[in-house]
Scaffold this motif. Structure first.
Motif, PDB file in Angstrom:
ATOM      1  N   GLY A 205      34.619  15.126   5.608  1.00 29.28           N
ATOM      2  CA  GLY A 205      33.875  15.035   4.357  1.00 29.28           C
ATOM      3  C   GLY A 205      34.019  16.238   3.458  1.00 29.28           C
ATOM      4  N   THR A 206      34.908  17.180   3.834  1.00 28.39           N
ATOM      5  CA  THR A 206      35.075  18.383   3.017  1.00 28.39           C
ATOM      6  C   THR A 206      36.100  18.115   1.913  1.00 28.39           C
ATOM      7  N   HIS A 207      35.686  18.273   0.691  1.00 26.27           N
ATOM      8  CA  HIS A 207      36.561  18.120  -0.466  1.00 26.27           C
ATOM      9  C   HIS A 207      36.403  19.356  -1.341  1.00 26.27           C
ATOM     10  N   ALA A 208      37.249  19.468  -2.308  1.00 25.98           N
ATOM     11  CA  ALA A 208      37.127  20.602  -3.231  1.00 25.98           C
ATOM     12  C   ALA A 208      37.780  20.247  -4.554  1.00 25.98           C
ATOM     13  N   SER A 209      37.211  20.735  -5.619  1.00 28.18           N
ATOM     14  CA  SER A 209      37.741  20.515  -6.957  1.00 28.18           C
ATOM     15  C   SER A 209      38.984  21.376  -7.175  1.00 28.18           C
ATOM     16  N   VAL A 210      40.079  20.749  -7.563  1.00 35.16           N
ATOM     17  CA  VAL A 210      41.307  21.492  -7.852  1.00 35.16           C
ATOM     18  C   VAL A 210      41.095  22.403  -9.056  1.00 35.16           C
ATOM     19  N   THR A 211      40.396  21.869 -10.069  1.00 32.94           N
ATOM     20  CA  THR A 211      40.121  22.685 -11.252  1.00 32.94           C
ATOM     21  C   THR A 211      39.288  23.902 -10.888  1.00 32.94           C
ATOM     22  N   GLY A 212      38.310  23.705 -10.022  1.00 29.69           N
ATOM     23  CA  GLY A 212      37.497  24.831  -9.559  1.00 29.69           C
ATOM     24  C   GLY A 212      38.324  25.864  -8.838  1.00 29.69           C
ATOM     25  N   ALA A 213      39.271  25.411  -8.022  1.00 32.13           N
ATOM     26  CA  ALA A 213      40.134  26.347  -7.299  1.00 32.13           C
ATOM     27  C   ALA A 213      40.967  27.173  -8.277  1.00 32.13           C
ATOM     28  N   LEU A 243      41.585  41.651 -19.910  1.00 28.51           N
ATOM     29  CA  LEU A 243      41.532  41.141 -18.539  1.00 28.51           C
ATOM     30  C   LEU A 243      40.097  41.002 -18.051  1.00 28.51           C
ATOM     31  N   PHE A 244      39.260  42.008 -18.343  1.00 29.55           N
ATOM     32  CA  PHE A 244      37.865  41.930 -17.934  1.00 29.55           C
ATOM     33  C   PHE A 244      37.164  40.768 -18.642  1.00 29.55           C
ATOM     34  N   ALA A 245      37.378  40.661 -19.954  1.00 26.55           N
ATOM     35  CA  ALA A 245      36.723  39.596 -20.725  1.00 26.55           C
ATOM     36  C   ALA A 245      37.181  38.218 -20.243  1.00 26.55           C
ATOM     37  N   ALA A 246      38.492  38.081 -20.012  1.00 27.07           N
ATOM     38  CA  ALA A 246      39.022  36.801 -19.537  1.00 27.07           C
ATOM     39  C   ALA A 246      38.440  36.445 -18.180  1.00 27.07           C
ATOM     40  N   GLY A 247      38.346  37.429 -17.286  1.00 22.89           N
ATOM     41  CA  GLY A 247      37.776  37.172 -15.972  1.00 22.89           C
ATOM     42  C   GLY A 247      36.343  36.695 -16.046  1.00 22.89           C
ATOM     43  N   ILE A 248      35.547  37.340 -16.888  1.00 19.66           N
ATOM     44  CA  ILE A 248      34.130  36.963 -17.017  1.00 19.66           C
ATOM     45  C   ILE A 248      33.994  35.564 -17.610  1.00 19.66           C
ATOM     46  N   VAL A 249      34.767  35.278 -18.657  1.00 20.48           N
ATOM     47  CA  VAL A 249      34.689  33.965 -19.304  1.00 20.48           C
ATOM     48  C   VAL A 249      35.127  32.858 -18.341  1.00 20.48           C
ATOM     49  N   VAL A 250      36.240  33.079 -17.647  1.00 19.30           N
ATOM     50  CA  VAL A 250      36.752  32.045 -16.733  1.00 19.30           C
ATOM     51  C   VAL A 250      35.789  31.821 -15.577  1.00 19.30           C
ATOM     52  N   LEU A 251      35.201  32.879 -15.029  1.00 15.67           N
ATOM     53  CA  LEU A 251      34.244  32.705 -13.941  1.00 15.67           C
ATOM     54  C   LEU A 251      32.969  32.021 -14.425  1.00 15.67           C
ATOM     55  N   ALA A 252      32.579  32.264 -15.677  1.00 14.84           N
ATOM     56  CA  ALA A 252      31.431  31.542 -16.236  1.00 14.84           C
ATOM     57  C   ALA A 252      31.749  30.049 -16.336  1.00 14.84           C
ATOM     58  N   MET A 253      32.963  29.726 -16.771  1.00 18.69           N
ATOM     59  CA  MET A 253      33.385  28.325 -16.813  1.00 18.69           C
ATOM     60  C   MET A 253      33.402  27.726 -15.406  1.00 18.69           C
ATOM     61  N   PHE A 254      33.866  28.506 -14.453  1.00 24.43           N
ATOM     62  CA  PHE A 254      33.890  28.070 -13.052  1.00 24.43           C
ATOM     63  C   PHE A 254      32.481  27.727 -12.582  1.00 24.43           C
ATOM     64  N   GLY A 255      31.507  28.602 -12.894  1.00 27.58           N
ATOM     65  CA  GLY A 255      30.135  28.365 -12.470  1.00 27.58           C
ATOM     66  C   GLY A 255      29.553  27.102 -13.089  1.00 27.58           C
ATOM     67  N   LEU A 256      29.817  26.878 -14.377  1.00 23.24           N
ATOM     68  CA  LEU A 256      29.310  25.680 -15.038  1.00 23.24           C
ATOM     69  C   LEU A 256      29.939  24.416 -14.443  1.00 23.24           C
ATOM     70  N   LEU A 257      31.241  24.461 -14.188  1.00 20.36           N
ATOM     71  CA  LEU A 257      31.921  23.304 -13.603  1.00 20.36           C
ATOM     72  C   LEU A 257      31.394  22.994 -12.208  1.00 20.36           C
ATOM     73  N   GLU A 258      31.173  24.045 -11.416  1.00 16.76           N
ATOM     74  CA  GLU A 258      30.715  23.842 -10.045  1.00 16.76           C
ATOM     75  C   GLU A 258      29.350  23.152  -9.999  1.00 16.76           C
ATOM     76  N   VAL A 260      28.191  20.853 -11.933  1.00 16.12           N
ATOM     77  CA  VAL A 260      28.223  19.424 -12.268  1.00 16.12           C
ATOM     78  C   VAL A 260      29.279  18.661 -11.471  1.00 16.12           C
ATOM     79  N   SER A 261      30.096  19.356 -10.690  1.00 14.72           N
ATOM     80  CA  SER A 261      31.181  18.703  -9.957  1.00 14.72           C
ATOM     81  C   SER A 261      30.639  17.923  -8.758  1.00 14.72           C
ATOM     82  N   ALA A 262      31.197  16.727  -8.548  1.00 15.91           N
ATOM     83  CA  ALA A 262      30.809  15.939  -7.374  1.00 15.91           C
ATOM     84  C   ALA A 262      31.332  16.573  -6.095  1.00 15.91           C
ATOM     85  N   HIS A 263      32.464  17.275  -6.182  1.00  7.45           N
ATOM     86  CA  HIS A 263      33.044  17.955  -5.029  1.00  7.45           C
ATOM     87  C   HIS A 263      33.339  19.401  -5.418  1.00  7.45           C
ATOM     88  N   PRO A 264      32.325  20.254  -5.478  1.00 11.35           N
ATOM     89  CA  PRO A 264      32.542  21.627  -5.926  1.00 11.35           C
ATOM     90  C   PRO A 264      33.473  22.386  -4.998  1.00 11.35           C
TER      91      PRO A 264
END
Length: 457
Positions: A205-213, A243-258, A260-264
């Motif tokens: 039953g273990t799945h994972a979002s490719v986009t999240g990865a 690089l710092f700004a991109a990392g923070i923005v992308v991780l924020a997007m990651f958190g929002l996606l996780e 709402v994702s059915a398989h975070p």
């Protein structure tokens, strides 16, 4: 404080073929990665000079490894849950060994950089797989605490031993020996692990979002890249800030996606559970102090006290022994006190040792004060890291063990990178004593945060 004192038992059907041998080979695999991290850093300046690398390429001999290692830890931990931890560990060891061998035989700088990137990929797969396997194969709570104590001793004590080993190999042979010595160890482990540890089946039953990865790797990789190159090109340069700004923005997007994702990709509540969050906070605080203290101690032994690289490595042995002692003491304390109290005691001891080291540096680094301060520091580090691991993993289910392991080790690497970058930058302007004092203050802040997070009315 939190009432969590016991670690969850994994699914049945996972057993050890030979318990002590299993622990020995898994601990050796972890030691190999930790030892390489510090020993290679001592050898690479000679490699850069020997191969005549340009300044731009020389930066990536270290940065390429750190970028792939730090950026892929979380992904590797989750892959172990999905694909099988023993399978991933064996593949990662082979990749690491090939990278180390090619790096040791590199005829030019380009090959060396590519090989170090490959090494980093392999190293990222080893750490979470080892810790996840320990959680899966040691089902008895007492056995598991002892296994985690050994892991903590290796993870925190191996770095100082790497200073000694790297200095000795570089002095007695050359820089290539530091890299080539990994190959025979990998060969033994690739044979020894299947003979001593049964495979851990993929968790059903273990799945994972490719986009999240993808987002997790991109976000963490951007932060690691910023921390790695910032010291070379400047912390306020456009590239570093991007690089710092991109990392923070992308991780924020990651958190929002996780959320709402059915398989975070990463179980979101790992970051909100008291035990997991408390253990991760403690690991971050310990790592912020550990990396710069080890670096500054090595520098001062050679620059101010006049020790050769090998002699400086020998002077770091008491720290390693104290760290190992603290790590092995934790499993004895936890059954009686739970993981929280030993963890907080360990962090207090780290803060005291770091503060004492700062005072010793302020008074000219007298050897009579340097050695006791670093021994106290090492003992606290072993106790706190083992306590942090035990606490963080106590709240993880069997299906989450790999992800939790990857998260912990990502926190350790990011905390260490932040600590090393910040403390050494401060030390360059205000002096090592001030930098170490700030490191001690960060640990104190970590103690307060952990205590507040785990407090229950």
């Amino acid at each position: 404080m939190s009432g969590v004192t016991a670690l969850p038992r994994p699914a049945s059907g996972v057993a050890k073929l030979h318990p002590q041998a299993a622990l020995a080979v898994l601990a050796t695999a972890q030691f190999l990665i930790v030892f390489n991290g510090t020993s290679a850093n001592l050898a690479l300046p000679d490699a850069i000079a020997d191969l005549g690398l340009s300044e731009g390429l020389a930066v990536w001999v270290v940065s390429g490894y750190l970028l792939t290692f730090g950026g892929l830890l979380l992904l590797a931990g989750r892959l172990g849950d999905i694909a099988g931890r023993r399978r991933l560990l064996l593949a990662a060891l082979v990749i690491f060994g090939l990278g180390a061998t090619v790096a040791g035989l590199a005829p030019n700088g380009t090959v060396l950089v590519v090989a170090r990137v490959v090494q980093g990929i392999g190293a990222a797969g080893v750490g979470p797989s080892v810790l996840g396997l320990l959680m899966a194969v040691f089902t008895d709570p007492q056995e598991r605490r002892r296994a985690l104590g050994v892991w903590g001793a290796v993870a925190s004590g191996g770095a100082a031993l790497g200073v000694l080993g790297g200095g000795a190999l570089t002095t007695w042979f050359d820089w290539r020996a530091v890299l080539l010595i990994n190959a025979p160890f990998v060969a033994v482990l690739v044979v020894g692990i299947p003979a001593t540890v049964n495979p851990v089946p993929r968790v059903k039953g273990t799945h994972a979002s490719v986009t999240g990865a993808v987002l997790s790797v991109a976000g963490i990789g951007s932060l690691v890249a910023g921390l790695t190159v910032g010291g070379e090109i400047g912390w306020t340069s456009a590239t570093t800030l991007f690089l710092f700004a991109a990392g923070i923005v992308v991780l924020a997007m990651f958190g929002l996606l996780e959320r709402v994702s059915a398989h975070p990709f990463l179980p979101v509540d790992l970051l909100t559970r008291a035990s997991s969050a408390g253990g991760l906070t403690a690991m971050l605080a310990a790592a912020v102090a550990m990396f710069p203290v080890m670096f500054i101690a090595s520098v001062l032994l050679q620059s101010r006290l006049g020790f050769s690289p090998v002699a400086a490595g020998l002077m770091m042995l008491p720290i390693s022994l104290a760290t190992i002692g603290g790590s092995l003491l934790a499993p004895r304390m936890i059954p009686r006190l739970g993981p929280v109290r030993p963890l907080l005691v360990g962090l207090v001891v780290v803060a005291v040792g770091t503060g004492a080291f700062a005072i010793a540096v302020a008074y000219g680094v007298p050897l009579g004060a340097f050695v006791p301060a670093t021994i106290v520091f090492g003992a606290g580090m072993g106790l706190s890291i083992t306590g942090a691991i035990t606490l963080a993993l106590s709240g993880a289910t069997p299906a989450e063990a790999g992800a939790a392991s990857g998260l912990l080790q990502t926190g350790q690497q990011l905390g260490g990178a932040v600590g090393l970058a910040a403390i050494t930058t401060i030390s360059a302007g205000a002096g090592y004593a001030v930098g170490l004092g700030i490191a001690a203050a960060v640990v104190v802040a970590g103690i307060l945060l952990v205590a507040l997070r785990l407090h229950r009315p």
